[in-house]
Design a protein around this motif. Structure first.
Motif, PDB file in Angstrom:
ATOM      1  N   PHE A 122       0.824  -1.208   0.000  1.00  0.00           N
ATOM      2  CA  PHE A 122       0.000   0.000   0.000  1.00  0.00           C
ATOM      3  C   PHE A 122       0.857   1.256   0.000  1.00  0.00           C
ATOM      4  N   LEU A 123       1.975   1.219   0.718  1.00  0.00           N
ATOM      5  CA  LEU A 123       2.883   2.363   0.716  1.00  0.00           C
ATOM      6  C   LEU A 123       3.444   2.597  -0.686  1.00  0.00           C
ATOM      7  N   ASN A 124       3.914   1.542  -1.336  1.00  0.00           N
ATOM      8  CA  ASN A 124       4.478   1.681  -2.676  1.00  0.00           C
ATOM      9  C   ASN A 124       3.425   2.105  -3.693  1.00  0.00           C
ATOM     10  N   ALA A 125       2.195   1.608  -3.532  1.00  0.00           N
ATOM     11  CA  ALA A 125       1.128   1.999  -4.461  1.00  0.00           C
ATOM     12  C   ALA A 125       0.821   3.482  -4.334  1.00  0.00           C
ATOM     13  N   ALA A 126       0.781   4.000  -3.105  1.00  0.00           N
ATOM     14  CA  ALA A 126       0.533   5.424  -2.905  1.00  0.00           C
ATOM     15  C   ALA A 126       1.674   6.262  -3.467  1.00  0.00           C
ATOM     16  N   ILE A 127       2.902   5.810  -3.252  1.00  0.00           N
ATOM     17  CA  ILE A 127       4.070   6.508  -3.801  1.00  0.00           C
ATOM     18  C   ILE A 127       3.967   6.602  -5.318  1.00  0.00           C
ATOM     19  N   ALA A 128       3.571   5.501  -5.953  1.00  0.00           N
ATOM     20  CA  ALA A 128       3.448   5.494  -7.417  1.00  0.00           C
ATOM     21  C   ALA A 128       2.307   6.384  -7.892  1.00  0.00           C
ATOM     22  N   ARG A 129       1.179   6.375  -7.157  1.00  0.00           N
ATOM     23  CA  ARG A 129       0.014   7.164  -7.586  1.00  0.00           C
ATOM     24  C   ARG A 129       0.320   8.652  -7.630  1.00  0.00           C
ATOM     25  N   VAL A 130       1.055   9.125  -6.623  1.00  0.00           N
ATOM     26  CA  VAL A 130       1.319  10.567  -6.554  1.00  0.00           C
ATOM     27  C   VAL A 130       2.669  10.926  -7.172  1.00  0.00           C
ATOM     28  N   ASP A 131       3.347   9.915  -7.736  1.00  0.00           N
ATOM     29  CA  ASP A 131       4.648  10.124  -8.384  1.00  0.00           C
ATOM     30  C   ASP A 131       5.640  10.757  -7.416  1.00  0.00           C
ATOM     31  N   TYR A 132       5.703  10.180  -6.209  1.00  0.00           N
ATOM     32  CA  TYR A 132       6.594  10.704  -5.167  1.00  0.00           C
ATOM     33  C   TYR A 132       8.024  10.258  -5.484  1.00  0.00           C
ATOM     34  N   LYS A 133       8.941  11.194  -5.573  1.00  0.00           N
ATOM     35  CA  LYS A 133      10.273  10.911  -6.088  1.00  0.00           C
ATOM     36  C   LYS A 133      11.297  10.535  -5.027  1.00  0.00           C
ATOM     37  N   ARG A 134      11.038  10.855  -3.762  1.00  0.00           N
ATOM     38  CA  ARG A 134      12.109  10.695  -2.766  1.00  0.00           C
ATOM     39  C   ARG A 134      11.645   9.867  -1.578  1.00  0.00           C
ATOM     40  N   SER A 135      11.141   8.693  -1.828  1.00  0.00           N
ATOM     41  CA  SER A 135      10.783   7.821  -0.714  1.00  0.00           C
ATOM     42  C   SER A 135      12.042   7.386   0.024  1.00  0.00           C
ATOM     43  N   PRO A 136      12.055   7.483   1.343  1.00  0.00           N
ATOM     44  CA  PRO A 136      13.229   7.051   2.088  1.00  0.00           C
ATOM     45  C   PRO A 136      13.299   5.541   2.281  1.00  0.00           C
ATOM     46  N   PHE A 137      12.204   4.826   1.961  1.00  0.00           N
ATOM     47  CA  PHE A 137      12.132   3.398   2.260  1.00  0.00           C
ATOM     48  C   PHE A 137      12.730   2.541   1.149  1.00  0.00           C
ATOM     49  N   HIS A 138      13.354   1.445   1.560  1.00  0.00           N
ATOM     50  CA  HIS A 138      13.738   0.421   0.597  1.00  0.00           C
ATOM     51  C   HIS A 138      12.461  -0.127  -0.030  1.00  0.00           C
ATOM     52  N   PRO A 139      12.430  -0.312  -1.348  1.00  0.00           N
ATOM     53  CA  PRO A 139      11.170  -0.645  -2.017  1.00  0.00           C
ATOM     54  C   PRO A 139      10.656  -2.051  -1.766  1.00  0.00           C
ATOM     55  N   PHE A 140      11.512  -2.981  -1.303  1.00  0.00           N
ATOM     56  CA  PHE A 140      10.994  -4.340  -1.101  1.00  0.00           C
ATOM     57  C   PHE A 140      11.507  -5.039   0.158  1.00  0.00           C
ATOM     58  N   SER A 141      12.581  -4.583   0.760  1.00  0.00           N
ATOM     59  CA  SER A 141      13.081  -5.219   1.977  1.00  0.00           C
ATOM     60  C   SER A 141      12.277  -4.766   3.194  1.00  0.00           C
ATOM     61  N   SER A 142      12.159  -5.640   4.187  1.00  0.00           N
ATOM     62  CA  SER A 142      11.400  -5.307   5.392  1.00  0.00           C
ATOM     63  C   SER A 142      11.795  -6.243   6.522  1.00  0.00           C
ATOM     64  N   PHE A 143      11.419  -5.866   7.740  1.00  0.00           N
ATOM     65  CA  PHE A 143      11.512  -6.732   8.911  1.00  0.00           C
ATOM     66  C   PHE A 143      10.091  -7.109   9.326  1.00  0.00           C
ATOM     67  N   ASP A 144       9.859  -8.397   9.578  1.00  0.00           N
ATOM     68  CA  ASP A 144       8.520  -8.912   9.859  1.00  0.00           C
ATOM     69  C   ASP A 144       8.415  -9.328  11.319  1.00  0.00           C
ATOM     70  N   THR A 145       7.589  -8.622  12.098  1.00  0.00           N
ATOM     71  CA  THR A 145       7.422  -8.990  13.503  1.00  0.00           C
ATOM     72  C   THR A 145       6.543 -10.224  13.678  1.00  0.00           C
ATOM     73  N   ALA A 146       5.807 -10.630  12.652  1.00  0.00           N
ATOM     74  CA  ALA A 146       5.094 -11.910  12.735  1.00  0.00           C
ATOM     75  C   ALA A 146       6.103 -13.058  12.762  1.00  0.00           C
ATOM     76  N   THR A 147       7.093 -12.987  11.892  1.00  0.00           N
ATOM     77  CA  THR A 147       8.152 -13.998  11.889  1.00  0.00           C
ATOM     78  C   THR A 147       8.960 -13.942  13.181  1.00  0.00           C
ATOM     79  N   LEU A 148       9.346 -12.739  13.592  1.00  0.00           N
ATOM     80  CA  LEU A 148      10.131 -12.597  14.816  1.00  0.00           C
ATOM     81  C   LEU A 148       9.341 -13.046  16.043  1.00  0.00           C
ATOM     82  N   GLY A 149       8.035 -12.717  16.073  1.00  0.00           N
ATOM     83  CA  GLY A 149       7.203 -13.149  17.188  1.00  0.00           C
ATOM     84  C   GLY A 149       7.056 -14.658  17.243  1.00  0.00           C
TER      85      GLY A 149
END
Length: 209
Positions: A122-149
């Motif tokens: 959803f974050l990436n979709a919103a970034i694409a919709r508004v053509d946001y050029k400077r997202s600070p987030f890595h586009p596909f890497s993440s940490f999952d607290t479901a896995t960690l939990g």
């Protein structure tokens, strides 16, 4: 002692939760977004830092499922919701993250989420919709607290993992972006700190890499 930049190889962990009008990131509305920057205290322990949250106006033509509204309790047309357009919401959330990246020397933010593929989509979709050029987030890497939990406590549901970690959980507050982000950040910090206390990471080895 290592610093935050070294601890995660140049990534700045940021807990994120979104509330939406459904499950399809391309067609369904983004209704709330919250982000909590993870910090490191003077003892090298992770702690939740500043949190920013915005109610978001559905984009033009967005789908909103009634079942989703019943689940979250969000009323998109409520006069006191004070929702902002997607571009402004992203800018408001990203600005303090970019500032913290500069302060820590980290290269990119990395999303910390509970089943984060959903939030990141959803974050990436919103970034694409508004053509946001400077997202600070890595586009596909993440940490999952479901896995960690699941690893740390044998619990993959957020509420159960939070409680297993010895943290408070208020069911009536759940499914708001702010509350779920706060608890996700706390859970992430608790697990990483517990791992470190058990001797799971050798700072000297990490610093050499």
């Amino acid at each position: 002692m290592i610093d935050l930049k070294v601890r995660f190889r140049g990534f700045l962990p940021v807990a994120v939760d979104v509330e939406t009008g459904g499950f399809n990131a391309d067609t369904d509305a983004l209704l709330e977004i919250a982000a909590c920057i993870i910090e490191m205290d003077d003892d090298g322990r992770l702690v939740p830092g500043d949190l920013v949250m915005r109610h978001v106006e559905p984009f033009e033509g967005a789908n909103i499922e009634q079942a989703a509204l019943e689940f979250t309790g969000i009323k998109p047309d409520h006069p006191l919701r004070m929702a902002v357009p997607e571009r402004q919401a992203l800018s408001d959330v990203f600005q303090p993250i970019r500032r913290r990246l500069r302060e820590t020397g980290c290269k990119r933010a990395i999303l910390v989420g509970h089943n984060p593929a959903f939030d990141l989509a959803f974050l990436n979709a919103a970034i694409a919709r508004v053509d946001y050029k400077r997202s600070p987030f890595h586009p596909f890497s993440s940490f999952d607290t479901a896995t960690l939990g699941g690893m740390a406590y044998g619990q993959t549901v957020l509420a159960r993992a939070v409680q297993a970690a010895g943290l408070d959980w208020e069911s009536e507050e759940a499914h708001s972006a702010r509350y779920d982000t706060e608890r996700t950040a706390q859970l992430f910090c608790t697990i990483v700190n517990r791992w470190q206390a058990l001797g799971g990471l050798d700072p000297a080895t990490l610093a050499k890499g």
